[in-house]
Design a protein around this motif. Structure first.
Motif, PDB file in Angstrom:
ATOM      1  N   LEU A 226       0.848  -1.215  -0.202  1.00 42.03           N
ATOM      2  CA  LEU A 226      -0.281   0.236  -0.166  1.00 42.03           C
ATOM      3  C   LEU A 226       0.917   1.068   0.011  1.00 42.03           C
ATOM      4  N   ALA A 227       0.798   2.158  -1.205  1.00 39.66           N
ATOM      5  CA  ALA A 227       1.417   3.303  -0.995  1.00 39.66           C
ATOM      6  C   ALA A 227       0.877   4.606  -0.414  1.00 39.66           C
ATOM      7  N   GLN A 228       0.604   5.587  -0.133  1.00 40.25           N
ATOM      8  CA  GLN A 228       0.327   7.560   0.384  1.00 40.25           C
ATOM      9  C   GLN A 228       1.566   8.235  -1.164  1.00 40.25           C
ATOM     10  N   ALA A 229       0.769   8.786  -1.201  1.00 39.09           N
ATOM     11  CA  ALA A 229       0.838  10.378  -2.160  1.00 39.09           C
ATOM     12  C   ALA A 229       0.449  12.114  -1.144  1.00 39.09           C
ATOM     13  N   LEU A 230       1.863  12.337  -1.622  1.00 39.10           N
ATOM     14  CA  LEU A 230       2.815  13.410  -0.526  1.00 39.10           C
ATOM     15  C   LEU A 230       2.584  14.898  -1.746  1.00 39.10           C
ATOM     16  N   SER A 231       0.963  15.341  -1.840  1.00 39.82           N
ATOM     17  CA  SER A 231       1.697  17.091  -2.673  1.00 39.82           C
ATOM     18  C   SER A 231       1.973  18.136  -2.081  1.00 39.82           C
ATOM     19  N   VAL A 232       3.114  18.670  -2.088  1.00 38.87           N
ATOM     20  CA  VAL A 232       3.733  19.721  -2.382  1.00 38.87           C
ATOM     21  C   VAL A 232       3.830  20.655  -2.890  1.00 38.87           C
ATOM     22  N   ASP A 233       3.388  22.098  -2.191  1.00 41.11           N
ATOM     23  CA  ASP A 233       3.496  23.195  -2.305  1.00 41.11           C
ATOM     24  C   ASP A 233       5.272  23.782  -1.984  1.00 41.11           C
ATOM     25  N   LEU A 234       6.096  24.395  -3.239  1.00 36.64           N
ATOM     26  CA  LEU A 234       7.012  24.516  -3.394  1.00 36.64           C
ATOM     27  C   LEU A 234       7.342  26.461  -2.806  1.00 36.64           C
ATOM     28  N   GLU A 235       8.608  27.257  -2.470  1.00 34.49           N
ATOM     29  CA  GLU A 235       8.815  28.023  -2.478  1.00 34.49           C
ATOM     30  C   GLU A 235       9.249  28.626  -3.496  1.00 34.49           C
ATOM     31  N   ASP A 236       9.601  28.110  -4.583  1.00 39.00           N
ATOM     32  CA  ASP A 236      10.355  28.611  -5.555  1.00 39.00           C
ATOM     33  C   ASP A 236       9.895  27.451  -6.651  1.00 39.00           C
ATOM     34  N   ASP A 237      10.360  27.309  -8.654  1.00 38.99           N
ATOM     35  CA  ASP A 237      10.166  26.541  -9.389  1.00 38.99           C
ATOM     36  C   ASP A 237      11.418  25.683  -8.939  1.00 38.99           C
ATOM     37  N   LEU A 238      10.686  24.100  -9.024  1.00 39.19           N
ATOM     38  CA  LEU A 238      12.098  23.192  -9.223  1.00 39.19           C
ATOM     39  C   LEU A 238      12.913  22.960 -10.018  1.00 39.19           C
ATOM     40  N   ASP A 239      14.333  23.417 -10.141  1.00 39.17           N
ATOM     41  CA  ASP A 239      15.207  23.077 -11.026  1.00 39.17           C
ATOM     42  C   ASP A 239      15.296  20.947 -10.469  1.00 39.17           C
ATOM     43  N   VAL A 240      14.690  20.063 -11.714  1.00 41.48           N
ATOM     44  CA  VAL A 240      14.479  19.311 -11.243  1.00 41.48           C
ATOM     45  C   VAL A 240      15.991  18.225 -11.490  1.00 41.48           C
ATOM     46  N   ALA A 241      16.522  19.280 -12.449  1.00 40.88           N
ATOM     47  CA  ALA A 241      17.966  18.257 -13.059  1.00 40.88           C
ATOM     48  C   ALA A 241      19.096  18.600 -11.371  1.00 40.88           C
ATOM     49  N   ALA A 242      19.270  20.100 -11.529  1.00 42.99           N
ATOM     50  CA  ALA A 242      20.051  19.746 -10.165  1.00 42.99           C
ATOM     51  C   ALA A 242      20.164  19.175  -8.792  1.00 42.99           C
ATOM     52  N   THR A 243      18.151  19.246  -8.827  1.00 38.23           N
ATOM     53  CA  THR A 243      17.609  18.167  -7.766  1.00 38.23           C
ATOM     54  C   THR A 243      18.794  16.867  -7.929  1.00 38.23           C
ATOM     55  N   LEU A 244      18.413  16.391  -8.986  1.00 37.92           N
ATOM     56  CA  LEU A 244      18.716  14.520  -9.666  1.00 37.92           C
ATOM     57  C   LEU A 244      20.519  14.503  -9.199  1.00 37.92           C
ATOM     58  N   GLU A 245      20.824  16.020  -9.093  1.00 37.55           N
ATOM     59  CA  GLU A 245      22.661  15.863  -9.242  1.00 37.55           C
ATOM     60  C   GLU A 245      22.260  16.331  -7.932  1.00 37.55           C
ATOM     61  N   ARG A 246      22.040  16.548  -6.700  1.00 37.65           N
ATOM     62  CA  ARG A 246      22.057  16.192  -4.953  1.00 37.65           C
ATOM     63  C   ARG A 246      21.564  15.171  -4.391  1.00 37.65           C
ATOM     64  N   LEU A 247      20.582  14.476  -5.828  1.00 38.77           N
ATOM     65  CA  LEU A 247      20.375  12.886  -5.040  1.00 38.77           C
ATOM     66  C   LEU A 247      21.436  11.951  -5.350  1.00 38.77           C
ATOM     67  N   ARG A 248      22.418  12.589  -6.456  1.00 37.03           N
ATOM     68  CA  ARG A 248      23.044  11.562  -6.879  1.00 37.03           C
ATOM     69  C   ARG A 248      24.344  11.851  -5.837  1.00 37.03           C
TER      70      ARG A 248
END
Length: 464
Positions: A226-248
């Motif tokens: 069983l799973a859950q979803a979490l909707s998140v409103d951000l304070e600024d636009d998300l840079d997905v590529a930069a987020t992936l770099e931090r995840l790396r």
């Protein structure tokens, strides 16, 4: 229904598009306007370049794929797009792609060859218009017009077009553009979290787990995720590529993927679990089930890890996954080997892990293996049909591509797929995250809730 589209010229306009009902003849004589489409692929070796320049393309589809063993691929634009729906979607994608790859003239090293990137929805009845999954079909793959591939064999730029001159022009243009950019993009910081909204409250979760336990007690289920979803409103636009770099940097031994459309959102994540990899007749997969936190000290960390081996609940859950994978693969293989259990340690969590290798009995496409394995009991349950029914009746959100196969394949039928876990679908200044947990006999709703929140942290911590 299936659909295949090709590009025209350097603008990437989708002009050759045909549709046919699933189950009808989709061969070269079926009236498919792309049946005569021939593609040219040309490659050039590069120095170290910025991958961010390729994926920073909000007006074009873009993909990114990275493996723990070092392969990194980014792409943008559409040379060919393949879409399919319904229960035959795996076969439909395979057949359409084979017709395309049979007519690709590739001049370059094997590592830089054209590949189809994409994935599948968890359920074959998935509708792409349901938020937040706008633009994500039940099955969707694209061969990018431009690829940058980095591996132990160097870094390569590949252009795919309908003519050799177009491919060469594109190579020249992007070679110059990439040379003027810095080799490494800064990872930056998270956009900040404004508000969050859960799909499932703690009380609702407790009711869902108890309902699943009732079905386990009466024999309808052995396990369900069983799973859950979490909707998140951000304070600024998300840079997905930069987020992936931090995840790396935080999860170097995980996969990382990004699939973004010119419309809709961007699905990305850092999943720890390989669904399947195929190279020739060699197949690699794994059972990854059972989780505990990381400890604050080496001693505490080992105590948690010991729980994975000592817990009857964890061993039962993990055993169900390993046994199901073996049962799903054995009819397709000449031999199958299961390694000893070990622990995969990540930044905030550790999992019980069993590597599995096999040799195919005959030539197979990686999508045949993907279809045979999805969903593993690590994301679905046992028995499969009863688990699917429980998930659809219980969860208060559409899984979309969450917990489903995401990856790539090539013209030889080789490829690699991860399970779309530790993931989210982002749109500008909002994102929806997903995480789940396996429910078996003796599962405690409070413990399962705590474990799901731990899994949500993998991306949530990078947003703050």
């Amino acid at each position: 229904m299936d659909r295949i589209s090709g590009e025209s010229g350097d603008r990437g306009e989708l002009t050759a598009e045909a549709e046919a009902e699933a189950g009808t003849d989709s061969g070269a004589d079926s009236g498919d306007e792309t049946s005569g489409l021939e593609l040219v692929s040309r490659s050039r070796e590069l120095g170290d370049v910025s991958f961010g320049a390729i994926v920073d393309a909000a007006d074009e589809p873009r993909v990114q794929w990275s493996t723990p063993d070092g392969l990194e691929v980014v792409g943008r634009g559409v040379a060919v797009r393949i879409v399919a729906t319904g229960p035959d979607r795996f076969e439909a994608v395979r057949e359409q792609a084979s017709r395309v790859f049979d007519r690709v003239d590739h001049d370059g090293p094997s590592v830089a060859r054209p590949r189809a990137f994409g994935g599948f929805a968890f359920h074959d009845e998935h509708e792409p218009g349901v938020a937040p999954w706008t633009g994500f079909d039940a099955a969707s793959f694209l061969i990018p017009r431009l690829l940058v591939v980095r591996s132990g064999d160097g870094t390569w730029l590949t252009a795919v077009a309908e003519t050799e001159s177009d491919a060469e022009d594109r190579l020249e243009d992007w070679n110059d553009r990439l040379a003027d950019l810095p080799a490494m993009r800064p990872s930056g910081s998270g956009p900040g979290v404004d508000t969050t909204h859960r799909s499932t409250s703690p009380d609702e979760w407790a009711d869902q787990v108890e309902c699943a336990l009732d079905r386990i007690d009466d024999g309808r289920l052995t396990k369900v995720v069983l799973a859950q979803a979490l909707s998140v409103d951000l304070e600024d636009d998300l840079d997905v590529a930069a987020t992936l770099e931090r995840l790396r940097r935080r999860y170097p031994n995980c996969y990382r993927f990004l699939i973004g459309h010119e419309i809709g959102g961007t699905f990305f994540g850092a999943p720890p679990e390989r669904l399947v990899a195929k190279r020739g007749d060699c197949v690699e997969t794994e059972a990854l089930a059972g989780s505990v936190p990381r400890g604050d000290t080496p001693e505490a960390d080992e105590e948690y890890a010991d729980e994975l081996f000592d817990s009857d609940k964890v061993q039962r859950e993990h055993g169900l996954v390993a046994e199901a994978i073996r049962a799903q693969l054995e009819p397709l293989t000449a031999s199958l080997t299961t390694a000893d259990q070990t622990v995969r340690k990540l930044a905030t969590i550790q999992h019980l892990w069993t590597p599995i290798e096999a040799t195919l009995e005959k030539e197979r496409h990686v999508l045949e293996l993907v279809e045979a394995l999805h969903p593993t009991p690590a994301v679905g349950g046992v028995p499969t049909t009863a688990a699917w029914e429980t998930i659809r009746e219980t969860e208060a959100f559409d899984r979309g591509w969450y917990a489903a196969p995401v990856g790539w394949f090539d013209g030889n039928g080789d490829g690699e797929f991860a399970v779309g876990l530790r993931s989210g679908v982002a749109r500008e200044d909002s994102i929806t995250l997903f995480a789940g947990n396996g429910i078996v006999t003796d599962s405690d709703p409070d413990d399962e809730w705590t474990e799901v929140q731990l899994k949500l942290r993998s991306i949530l911590d990078e947003l703050r």
